[in-house]
Scaffold this active site. Structure first.
Site, PDB file in Angstrom:
ATOM      1  N   LYS A 270       0.846  -1.186   0.000  1.00 25.73           N
ATOM      2  CA  LYS A 270       0.000   0.000   0.000  1.00 25.73           C
ATOM      3  C   LYS A 270       0.881   1.236   0.000  1.00 25.73           C
ATOM      4  O   LYS A 270       1.923   1.280   0.657  1.00 25.73           O
ATOM      5  CB  LYS A 270      -0.927   0.024   1.224  1.00 25.73           C
ATOM      6  CG  LYS A 270      -1.971  -1.081   1.259  1.00 25.73           C
ATOM      7  CD  LYS A 270      -2.878  -0.923   2.462  1.00 25.73           C
ATOM      8  CE  LYS A 270      -3.964  -1.994   2.485  1.00 25.73           C
ATOM      9  NZ  LYS A 270      -4.869  -1.824   3.651  1.00 25.73           N
ATOM     10  N   GLY A 271       0.449   2.253  -0.740  1.00 27.07           N
ATOM     11  CA  GLY A 271       1.185   3.506  -0.791  1.00 27.07           C
ATOM     12  C   GLY A 271       0.251   4.683  -0.700  1.00 27.07           C
ATOM     13  O   GLY A 271      -0.979   4.533  -0.612  1.00 27.07           O
ATOM     14  N   PHE A 273      -0.537   6.775  -2.963  1.00 20.85           N
ATOM     15  CA  PHE A 273      -1.337   7.009  -4.150  1.00 20.85           C
ATOM     16  C   PHE A 273      -2.105   5.777  -4.614  1.00 20.85           C
ATOM     17  O   PHE A 273      -2.925   5.871  -5.520  1.00 20.85           O
ATOM     18  CB  PHE A 273      -0.451   7.501  -5.300  1.00 20.85           C
ATOM     19  CG  PHE A 273       0.018   8.910  -5.130  1.00 20.85           C
ATOM     20  CD1 PHE A 273      -0.803   9.974  -5.448  1.00 20.85           C
ATOM     21  CD2 PHE A 273       1.281   9.174  -4.638  1.00 20.85           C
ATOM     22  CE1 PHE A 273      -0.376  11.282  -5.293  1.00 20.85           C
ATOM     23  CE2 PHE A 273       1.718  10.479  -4.479  1.00 20.85           C
ATOM     24  CZ  PHE A 273       0.884  11.538  -4.804  1.00 20.85           C
ATOM     25  N   ASN A 275      -2.636   1.043  -4.301  1.00 22.94           N
ATOM     26  CA  ASN A 275      -2.263  -0.279  -3.813  1.00 22.94           C
ATOM     27  C   ASN A 275      -1.551  -1.066  -4.914  1.00 22.94           C
ATOM     28  O   ASN A 275      -1.718  -0.798  -6.098  1.00 22.94           O
ATOM     29  CB  ASN A 275      -3.504  -1.044  -3.353  1.00 22.94           C
ATOM     30  CG  ASN A 275      -4.197  -0.356  -2.189  1.00 22.94           C
ATOM     31  OD1 ASN A 275      -3.569   0.340  -1.393  1.00 22.94           O
ATOM     32  ND2 ASN A 275      -5.500  -0.544  -2.091  1.00 22.94           N
ATOM     33  N   LYS A 290       0.274  -1.792  -9.956  1.00 27.78           N
ATOM     34  CA  LYS A 290       0.024  -0.648  -9.078  1.00 27.78           C
ATOM     35  C   LYS A 290      -1.220   0.081  -9.576  1.00 27.78           C
ATOM     36  O   LYS A 290      -1.244   0.596 -10.703  1.00 27.78           O
ATOM     37  CB  LYS A 290       1.234   0.288  -9.072  1.00 27.78           C
ATOM     38  CG  LYS A 290       1.090   1.475  -8.127  1.00 27.78           C
ATOM     39  CD  LYS A 290       2.379   2.287  -8.107  1.00 27.78           C
ATOM     40  CE  LYS A 290       2.293   3.440  -7.114  1.00 27.78           C
ATOM     41  NZ  LYS A 290       3.550   4.225  -7.086  1.00 27.78           N
ATOM     42  N   ASP A 385      12.372  10.092  -2.304  1.00 27.98           N
ATOM     43  CA  ASP A 385      11.711   9.219  -1.322  1.00 27.98           C
ATOM     44  C   ASP A 385      12.504   7.919  -1.166  1.00 27.98           C
ATOM     45  O   ASP A 385      11.946   6.826  -1.242  1.00 27.98           O
ATOM     46  CB  ASP A 385      10.278   8.925  -1.770  1.00 27.98           C
ATOM     47  CG  ASP A 385       9.409   8.418  -0.616  1.00 27.98           C
ATOM     48  OD1 ASP A 385       8.349   7.816  -0.892  1.00 27.98           O
ATOM     49  OD2 ASP A 385       9.791   8.601   0.558  1.00 27.98           O
TER      50      ASP A 385
END
Length: 478
Positions: A270-271, A273, A275, A290, A385
């Site tokens: 999960k992120g 923006f 899944n 994604k 990131d």
């Protein structure tokens, strides 16, 4: 196949089938819509051997990218027979001998990098005729004078001792060629009237250029404001045939079937923006899909555009490559290779514990990927990131840098880019938090936190659970 046979490919990245009818299906090969080979790109693949003269048979080739390998021998003069060639990057190899003068026959060539090799002799005088060339990097070879007055906007010859030791030197990019310097020194001193006339002319020209720049900048701002809601690719579910190099355009139903309708059992990450789901394509290929949470949201649209742009620019064995994408009126999906060992963040907490040799290999692999983004991409890419969760591990626990959703492009002459602060708390450099200025140093700080996580096995913002302690890993280490 002649090109493949002359190269030494220890990892079989050129797994081309000579019996295949269509070479456009081969890895590292890009074709046009008419099925002509237009690009051959295998950078950073540990290739050695030599570059076969048979490359001169690819008469529709537009791009040749073989940088950061160990290819030796002479540069084939047969490259001069490829009239559509626009980009050549053979940098950071072990090519020797002279630069073929036949390259000056390439009337479409715009970008030529031969730096960091062992080339010798003089730069071909015929290069003066290459008026279409925008970028020429011949730095760090053994080239000798004289230097022709090349017309490239960016021309770099630093690191050539036989040139840099001469009277005109080469102390940077776009040096003044010796012939131009000598011609200038032979001119007589201009008279007072001529000098005043030239000053007035220069002032008028400068003022005109400034006005044009202001008008151009204003037009760009107006255009961007008017088109800020424009969709990156104008496609729908029934018309998705796009040609983006090796990227494949998937049908949404195809990815639905592959992920069992995006079942929670297939959820692997999960992120912010969206899944990520594990999926199985019809040919048995295991992929990671994604799916953006809101394909129509501005943030999601920008993140999708950024990932596609960045990954298409960067090709390296320690960077996550993109298989393809899917776009409908409501959906934005990216399809990647499946990383069987997950992320560094998950493996640090899993059993068995990673041994020190594996941790060292992960650190080196991640460093190579970031070095490529910072030094070998033009423009360079700032990831913004870097963290253990975004360093993925393949079947052999080789590190692969992923998730380019927050990445930024930065010209090499610029020191930083000022943006809204983005990233993950605990991994963001203090100066980025205070100034909003992001650079490759921002990524280096994140990489430093990654090293601390690899060494300690702790997370950046969570440690000491046994004593109910929580805080920043950096503070705990110091």
């Amino acid at each position: 196949m002649g090109i493949k046979n002359s190269l030494v490919d220890p990892h079989n990245v050129l797994n081309w089938d000579e019996h295949a009818v269509d070479p456009c299906s081969w890895a590292m090969v890009t074709c046009s819509t008419d099925n002509f080979v237009t690009s051959l790109g295998a950078p950073s693949q540990r290739l050695s051997g030599t570059l076969s003269p048979s490359i001169g048979n690819l008469t529709n080739l537009q791009s040749l990218l073989l940088q950061d390998n160990d290819i030796s021998g002479h540069i084939p003069s047969e490259l001069g027979r490829l009239p559509k060639l626009k980009t050549i990057d053979l940098s950071s190899n072990n090519f020797s001998g002279q630069i073929p003068g036949a390259l000056s026959n390439l009337n479409s060539l715009q970008y030529l990098r031969l730096n960091n090799n062992s080339l010798d002799g003089a730069i071909p005088a015929s290069f003066v005729n290459m008026t279409q060339l925008n970028f020429l990097d011949l730095s760090y070879n053994d080239l000798s004078a004289p230097v022709p007055p090349v017309h490239a906007k960016t021309f770099n010859i630093v690191g050539n001792p036989l040139i840099c030791g001469t009277e005109h030197g080469c102390a940077g990019t776009t040096p003044v060629p010796q012939s131009l310097a000598l011609n200038y020194s032979q001119n007589s001193q201009p008279s007072g009237n001529n000098k005043s006339h030239k000053i007035a002319l220069a002032f008028g020209s400068s003022l005109g250029c400034i006005c044009l720049l202001v008008l151009g900048f204003g037009f760009i701002l107006w255009w961007r404001q008017r088109h800020n809601q424009q969709i990156f690719f104008d496609v729908n579910e029934h018309n998705e045939e796009l040609n983006l190099g090796n990227l494949r355009s998937f049908q949404f139903k195809e990815l639905q079937v592959a992920t069992n309708n995006f079942s929670s059992k297939n959820l692997i990450g999960k992120g912010g923006f969206g899944n990520v789901y594990k999926g199985y394509l019809q040919d048995g290929t295991v992929v990671a899909v994604k799916r953006l949470k809101d394909g129509n949201a501005i943030g999601g649209e920008i993140q999708f555009q950024t990932e596609v742009e960045m990954i298409s620019l960067a090709v390296h064995r320690n960077l996550l490559r993109l298989y393809g994408f899917c776009m409908t009126t409501t959906e934005r999906l990216l399809v990647y290779p499946y990383m069987s060992n997950g992320s560094v963040a998950t493996r640090l907490k899993a059993k068995p514990v990673l041994d020190w040799g594996t941790r060292k290999r992960i650190a080196i692999g991640a460093a190579r990927g970031l070095l490529y983004l910072h030094e070998q991409c033009d423009p360079k890419i700032i990831h913004r990131d870097v963290k253990a969760a975004n360093i993925l591990l393949d079947d052999y626990c080789e590190a692969v840098v992923g998730d380019f959703g927050l990445a930024k492009l930065l010209d090499h002459q610029d020191s930083h880019v000022t943006t809204a602060v983005r990233g993950t708390v605990g991994h963001i450099a203090p100066e980025y938090l205070s100034t909003g200025q992001s650079s490759e140093k921002t990524d280096v700080f994140g990489f430093g936190i990654l090293l601390l996580e690899l060494i300690s096995g702790l997370r950046a913002l969570e440690f000491g659970k046994s004593t109910n302690q929580k805080g920043a890993l950096l503070d705990w280490v110091s």
